[in-house]
Design a protein around this motif. Sequence first.
Motif, PDB file in Angstrom:
ATOM      1  N   ASP A 120      12.058   1.877 -14.737  1.00 34.95           N
ATOM      2  CA  ASP A 120      12.615   2.884 -15.641  1.00 34.95           C
ATOM      3  C   ASP A 120      13.234   4.056 -14.885  1.00 34.95           C
ATOM      4  OD1 ASP A 120      11.814   1.464 -17.972  1.00 34.95           O
ATOM      5  OD2 ASP A 120       9.760   2.194 -17.657  1.00 34.95           O
ATOM      6  N   LYS A 121      13.397   3.875 -13.574  1.00 33.04           N
ATOM      7  CA  LYS A 121      14.002   4.895 -12.694  1.00 33.04           C
ATOM      8  C   LYS A 121      13.172   6.166 -12.607  1.00 33.04           C
ATOM      9  CE  LYS A 121      18.485   2.905 -13.188  1.00 33.04           C
ATOM     10  NZ  LYS A 121      19.426   2.640 -14.182  1.00 33.04           N
ATOM     11  N   ARG A 122      11.861   6.028 -12.763  1.00 35.94           N
ATOM     12  CA  ARG A 122      10.938   7.160 -12.586  1.00 35.94           C
ATOM     13  C   ARG A 122      10.316   7.070 -11.197  1.00 35.94           C
ATOM     14  NH1 ARG A 122       8.652   5.902 -18.252  1.00 35.94           N
ATOM     15  NH2 ARG A 122       7.587   4.378 -16.990  1.00 35.94           N
ATOM     16  N   PRO A 123      10.084   8.226 -10.556  1.00 36.52           N
ATOM     17  CA  PRO A 123       9.465   8.218  -9.226  1.00 36.52           C
ATOM     18  C   PRO A 123       8.073   7.587  -9.252  1.00 36.52           C
ATOM     19  CG  PRO A 123      10.397  10.368  -9.707  1.00 36.52           C
ATOM     20  CD  PRO A 123      10.451   9.578 -10.985  1.00 36.52           C
ATOM     21  N   VAL A 124       7.776   6.836  -8.195  1.00 37.09           N
ATOM     22  CA  VAL A 124       6.461   6.198  -8.037  1.00 37.09           C
ATOM     23  C   VAL A 124       5.935   6.500  -6.637  1.00 37.09           C
ATOM     24  CG1 VAL A 124       6.922   4.336  -9.690  1.00 37.09           C
ATOM     25  CG2 VAL A 124       7.460   4.001  -7.273  1.00 37.09           C
ATOM     26  N   PRO A 125       4.606   6.474  -6.465  1.00 41.99           N
ATOM     27  CA  PRO A 125       4.046   6.706  -5.126  1.00 41.99           C
ATOM     28  C   PRO A 125       4.513   5.640  -4.131  1.00 41.99           C
ATOM     29  CG  PRO A 125       2.347   6.884  -6.803  1.00 41.99           C
ATOM     30  CD  PRO A 125       3.571   6.332  -7.481  1.00 41.99           C
ATOM     31  N   ILE A 126       4.773   6.087  -2.915  1.00 45.33           N
ATOM     32  CA  ILE A 126       5.250   5.184  -1.865  1.00 45.33           C
ATOM     33  C   ILE A 126       4.105   4.448  -1.199  1.00 45.33           C
ATOM     34  CG2 ILE A 126       6.322   5.116   0.424  1.00 45.33           C
ATOM     35  CD1 ILE A 126       8.185   7.318  -0.532  1.00 45.33           C
ATOM     36  N   LEU A 127       3.025   5.153  -0.938  1.00 46.63           N
ATOM     37  CA  LEU A 127       1.912   4.572  -0.192  1.00 46.63           C
ATOM     38  C   LEU A 127       0.742   4.256  -1.095  1.00 46.63           C
ATOM     39  CD1 LEU A 127       1.907   7.026   2.829  1.00 46.63           C
ATOM     40  CD2 LEU A 127       2.704   4.661   2.839  1.00 46.63           C
ATOM     41  N   PRO A 128      -0.036   3.241  -0.732  1.00 49.54           N
ATOM     42  CA  PRO A 128      -1.293   3.025  -1.438  1.00 49.54           C
ATOM     43  C   PRO A 128      -2.203   4.236  -1.220  1.00 49.54           C
ATOM     44  CG  PRO A 128      -1.061   1.480   0.404  1.00 49.54           C
ATOM     45  CD  PRO A 128       0.198   2.287   0.321  1.00 49.54           C
ATOM     46  N   ALA A 129      -3.097   4.485  -2.135  1.00 51.86           N
ATOM     47  CA  ALA A 129      -3.948   5.678  -2.100  1.00 51.86           C
ATOM     48  C   ALA A 129      -4.654   5.870  -0.762  1.00 51.86           C
ATOM     49  CB  ALA A 129      -4.964   5.637  -3.236  1.00 51.86           C
ATOM     50  N   GLU A 130      -5.106   4.776  -0.149  1.00 56.89           N
ATOM     51  CA  GLU A 130      -5.865   4.904   1.102  1.00 56.89           C
ATOM     52  C   GLU A 130      -5.021   5.342   2.288  1.00 56.89           C
ATOM     53  OE1 GLU A 130      -4.978   0.532   0.313  1.00 56.89           O
ATOM     54  OE2 GLU A 130      -5.860   2.163  -0.819  1.00 56.89           O
ATOM     55  N   LEU A 131      -3.690   5.257   2.185  1.00 55.78           N
ATOM     56  CA  LEU A 131      -2.820   5.707   3.270  1.00 55.78           C
ATOM     57  C   LEU A 131      -2.159   7.048   2.994  1.00 55.78           C
ATOM     58  CD1 LEU A 131      -0.951   2.472   4.446  1.00 55.78           C
ATOM     59  CD2 LEU A 131      -2.863   3.639   5.530  1.00 55.78           C
ATOM     60  N   ARG A 132      -2.286   7.569   1.782  1.00 57.20           N
ATOM     61  CA  ARG A 132      -1.611   8.817   1.409  1.00 57.20           C
ATOM     62  C   ARG A 132      -2.254  10.027   2.070  1.00 57.20           C
ATOM     63  NH1 ARG A 132      -1.703   8.028  -4.815  1.00 57.20           N
ATOM     64  NH2 ARG A 132      -0.829   5.953  -4.710  1.00 57.20           N
ATOM     65  N   PRO A 133      -1.427  10.842   2.736  1.00 54.83           N
ATOM     66  CA  PRO A 133      -1.967  12.117   3.228  1.00 54.83           C
ATOM     67  C   PRO A 133      -2.349  12.985   2.033  1.00 54.83           C
ATOM     68  CG  PRO A 133       0.198  11.651   4.164  1.00 54.83           C
ATOM     69  CD  PRO A 133      -0.060  10.621   3.100  1.00 54.83           C
ATOM     70  N   GLU A 134      -3.349  13.789   2.177  1.00 56.22           N
ATOM     71  CA  GLU A 134      -3.840  14.639   1.070  1.00 56.22           C
ATOM     72  C   GLU A 134      -2.750  15.572   0.536  1.00 56.22           C
ATOM     73  OE1 GLU A 134      -6.719  14.362  -0.534  1.00 56.22           O
ATOM     74  OE2 GLU A 134      -7.060  12.636   0.759  1.00 56.22           O
TER      75      GLU A 134
ATOM     76  N   SER B  97       8.724   0.935   2.655  1.00 52.18           N
ATOM     77  CA  SER B  97       8.014   1.022   1.377  1.00 52.18           C
ATOM     78  C   SER B  97       7.885  -0.306   0.638  1.00 52.18           C
ATOM     79  CB  SER B  97       8.729   2.008   0.461  1.00 52.18           C
ATOM     80  OG  SER B  97       9.991   1.484   0.066  1.00 52.18           O
ATOM     81  N   ARG B  98       8.861  -1.186   0.816  1.00 51.30           N
ATOM     82  CA  ARG B  98       8.963  -2.435   0.036  1.00 51.30           C
ATOM     83  C   ARG B  98       9.033  -2.134  -1.459  1.00 51.30           C
ATOM     84  NH1 ARG B  98      10.952  -5.893   3.730  1.00 51.30           N
ATOM     85  NH2 ARG B  98       9.752  -5.687   5.648  1.00 51.30           N
ATOM     86  N   LEU B  99       9.683  -0.993  -1.782  1.00 53.91           N
ATOM     87  CA  LEU B  99       9.898  -0.556  -3.160  1.00 53.91           C
ATOM     88  C   LEU B  99      11.386  -0.312  -3.379  1.00 53.91           C
ATOM     89  CD1 LEU B  99       7.010   2.076  -3.314  1.00 53.91           C
ATOM     90  CD2 LEU B  99       7.018  -0.166  -4.432  1.00 53.91           C
ATOM     91  N   LYS B 100      11.778  -0.140  -4.645  1.00 56.42           N
ATOM     92  CA  LYS B 100      13.152   0.243  -4.959  1.00 56.42           C
ATOM     93  C   LYS B 100      13.327   1.694  -4.516  1.00 56.42           C
ATOM     94  CE  LYS B 100      13.622  -2.838  -8.847  1.00 56.42           C
ATOM     95  NZ  LYS B 100      13.823  -2.977 -10.280  1.00 56.42           N
TER      96      LYS B 100
END
Length: 138
Positions: free
Chosen positions: A121-135, A51-54
């Motif tokens: 702020d320790k809130r969930p965020v999307p892992i993938l960019p929109a173009e890679l997200r499964p519906e 993810s390269r995210l926290k």
Amino acid sequence: MLTLDEKISRAETRIFKAVFPNTTNHYDTLFGGTTLHLMDEVAFITATRFSRLKMVTVSSDKVDFTHPIPGGTLVELIGRVEHVGRTSLKVRVELFVEQMYSDDRHRAVSGLFTFVAIDEDKRPVPILPAELRPESAA
């Protein structure tokens, strides 16, 4: 931009450790808690590389200890992304035991770890960019 399969492949994480006496119990096998610690660490690295995210661990689902892990052996931990949701992902970690002085190798432990990506702020965020997200990603 990488495809989802390429991101999953690149995130695979392999770590080797030696099982030294300071990590074993009175049966001369690796402590279960130490095993879980190593597995969670590999799962975290795998999730972060993907993810390269926290990322934070939210659960360790089923962990199966099928063989003891004797002192004086080598262990390889392999983390692979198994499922990607909208803000969470699951990482399968397998631990293999190898004898130091022979080719004997077998899987001893397997477990599934769930992580959630968070912002400052320790809130969930999307892992993938929109173009890679499964519906239907959860």
